[in-house]
Enzyme design. Structure first.
Site, PDB file in Angstrom:
ATOM      1  N   SER A 102      46.637  35.561 -14.838  1.00 59.07           N
ATOM      2  CA  SER A 102      47.328  36.788 -14.461  1.00 59.07           C
ATOM      3  C   SER A 102      48.520  36.504 -13.534  1.00 59.07           C
ATOM      4  O   SER A 102      49.460  35.822 -13.912  1.00 59.07           O
ATOM      5  CB  SER A 102      46.328  37.746 -13.814  1.00 59.07           C
ATOM      6  OG  SER A 102      46.868  39.023 -13.629  1.00 59.07           O
ATOM      7  N   ASP A 241      53.313  41.011 -14.607  1.00 57.05           N
ATOM      8  CA  ASP A 241      52.730  39.762 -14.134  1.00 57.05           C
ATOM      9  C   ASP A 241      52.576  38.825 -15.330  1.00 57.05           C
ATOM     10  O   ASP A 241      53.023  39.130 -16.433  1.00 57.05           O
ATOM     11  CB  ASP A 241      51.404  40.011 -13.424  1.00 57.05           C
ATOM     12  CG  ASP A 241      50.380  40.702 -14.308  1.00 57.05           C
ATOM     13  OD1 ASP A 241      50.779  41.286 -15.328  1.00 57.05           O
ATOM     14  OD2 ASP A 241      49.179  40.663 -13.986  1.00 57.05           O
ATOM     15  N   ASP A 243      50.267  37.924 -17.403  1.00 58.79           N
ATOM     16  CA  ASP A 243      49.625  38.326 -18.656  1.00 58.79           C
ATOM     17  C   ASP A 243      49.924  39.774 -19.023  1.00 58.79           C
ATOM     18  O   ASP A 243      49.330  40.319 -19.952  1.00 58.79           O
ATOM     19  CB  ASP A 243      48.115  38.094 -18.606  1.00 58.79           C
ATOM     20  CG  ASP A 243      47.401  38.981 -17.587  1.00 58.79           C
ATOM     21  OD1 ASP A 243      48.060  39.482 -16.661  1.00 58.79           O
ATOM     22  OD2 ASP A 243      46.181  39.163 -17.724  1.00 58.79           O
ATOM     23  N   ASP A 245      49.290  42.693 -17.863  1.00 62.12           N
ATOM     24  CA  ASP A 245      48.346  43.802 -17.791  1.00 62.12           C
ATOM     25  C   ASP A 245      48.648  44.716 -16.613  1.00 62.12           C
ATOM     26  O   ASP A 245      47.930  45.686 -16.373  1.00 62.12           O
ATOM     27  CB  ASP A 245      46.896  43.321 -17.754  1.00 62.12           C
ATOM     28  CG  ASP A 245      46.535  42.530 -16.497  1.00 62.12           C
ATOM     29  OD1 ASP A 245      47.444  42.195 -15.715  1.00 62.12           O
ATOM     30  OD2 ASP A 245      45.336  42.232 -16.310  1.00 62.12           O
TER      31      ASP A 245
END
Length: 445
Positions: A102, A241, A243, A245
């Site tokens: 992340s 960020d 990833d 999400d």
């Protein structure tokens, strides 16, 4: 054995704590719990990752663990975490695995696991997976034609793009957006999705090389985005960020619009349109007191959950609610997905701007953020901090000073050896002084 799963999966230094050997064990244990042997057909797992270099190594280990357990792997390549969750449902898979840390720096990595339908795991399921690892009891060892096969899913990105593209009700023509992709997974699909919706897109930090993910950019380093929005006279900026999400925003003046403010904008809009179930928003204990006040004034009930979007999801599912999220920018809309989705969130913020003709700053003004100071304190033992009389006395003293004009919260990080000290107060200097005093006590434990 120390618990492997933190707030969001198994995370640590790649090839340090998180070795290929551990990744293989986690994959085999996950297969045993989520995809038990079937005599009729092999179960399927979806596998994706963000661009960090160690993801290649860990994805190979996870693939080996799954196929050795008789699970077919659908490799979707580099895509956002919410895409992997969506595709787990879309491909009718028994589980999904995302290799990502992340927002963490490049040397770290992580393994996030989804159950069938793309849902994050409950604590008890994680515990069962850990028990398999600790006991050395793995899933059955497939041999011959029972060994799992690997398929590269060439249609994966298009399926996700088409899915997310259905969310906005209005075209975004006329809006200019700067998007900071954090040299992460958003680089693959984010600019394309925003452009298809009609926005004029200026992408920055969208050239991942495996080593530059989150490096001075993205949602944890907003300076470059703020500067770019002002330089390009853009209507807004979006920061993802690694990833993708999560989503934070920047208004046309360069001011940051955090996850609390984004939730306030969306909640008010959904209440007006009648799509905010039970006129209720789900946030976490870290959300600013200003969000509580704004929602109360808007006639919206605010329910709080523990930190972590999976706990927000549990509350959303339990009450059948339509919107929840975190101050950090994880925003969950169960109508569209089972996890936080930064690209989806950005689309819906711009959709609200297009529908109202109002600027992001104007929309976000529904909420006044109280001064909040957050200090991350490195500790050797998070449990000892929680039990420390000195720390507990310090918390009581701060609560006595603040009364009902602010609040204090101590929270151990779920992914790092940190304790987060948060103080909100009407005056920033008071919030800073109280937080620093309390952080000093935490650091002395």
């Amino acid at each position: 054995m120390t618990r492997l799963f933190g707030t969001d999966g198994v995370r640590g230094l790649a090839n340090g704590l998180l070795t290929p050997e551990l990744a293989l064990q986690v994959a085999k244990a996950a297969a045993a719990v989520l995809a038990p042997e079937s005599r009729n057909a092999r179960p399927v797992a979806v596998l994706g990752r963000d661009p960090r270099a160690s993801g290649e190594m860990l994805a190979a280990a996870v693939t080996a663990g799954l196929t050795a357990s008789g699970v077919d792997v659908v490799d979707v390549g580099i895509l956002p975490t919410p895409a992997v969750a969506f595709l787990t449902s879309e491909y009718d898979a028994a589980l999904g695995v995302m290799i990502s840390a992340s927002h963490n720096p490049m040397p770290d990595n992580g393994i996030k696991i989804f159950a069938a339908g793309g849902h994050k795991l409950d604590d008890d399921v994680e515990d069962r997976i850990e028990q398999f690892i600790a006991g050395g009891a793995m899933s059955f060892a497939a041999t011959g034609d029972r060994i799992g096969r690997v398929r590269i899913a060439d249609d994966a990105a298009k399926r996700y793009i088409d899915h997310v593209g259905t969310a906005p009700e209005n075209r975004l023509d006329g809006l200019t957006i700067v998007v900071d992709c954090a040299h992460g997974a958003a680089s693959v699909v984010g600019p394309e999705i925003y452009t298809a919706a009609g926005a004029t897109v200026i992408a920055i930090n969208a050239e991942p090389n495996g080593l530059n993910i989150n490096d001075g950019c993205g949602s944890t380093h907003m300076d470059a985005l703020q500067k770019a929005v002002v330089e390009h006279s853009a209507d807004l900026g979006i920061a993802h960020d690694g990833d993708a999400d999560r989503c934070l925003a920047v208004d046309a003046t360069g001011a940051i619009v955090d996850g609390d403010e984004i939730m306030a904008v969306l909640a008010v809009g959904m209440k007006e349109s009648g799509t905010l179930t039970a006129d209720t928003l789900v946030a976490t204990v870290m959300s600013n007191l200003g969000l509580h006040i704004a929602m109360r004034e808007a006639g919206i009930t605010l329910r709080t959950a523990a930190v972590g979007d999976r706990y927000v999801l549990e509350e959303l599912r339990a009450g059948g609610y339509a919107l929840g999220g975190e101050q950090s920018g994880h925003v969950v809309l169960p109508q569209f997905g089972t996890t936080g989705d930064g690209v989806l969130t950005a689309l819906l913020v711009m959709d609200r701007m297009a529908a109202t003709g109002r600027s992001l700053a104007d929309l976000a003004s529904v909420m006044t953020t109280l001064p909040q100071v957050l200090i991350n304190v490195k500790v050797s033992d998070k449990v000892a901090v929680a039990l420390s009389k000195s720390v507990l006395d310090g918390v009581a003293e701060v609560e006595g000073v603040l009364g009902d004009t602010g609040r204090v919260l101590l929270r151990p990080s779920g992914t790092e050896q940190l304790v987060r000290v948060m103080v909100e107060a009407a005056e920033p200097d008071l919030a800073r002084r109280l937080a620093e005093d309390l952080a000093s006590r935490v650091g002395q434990v």
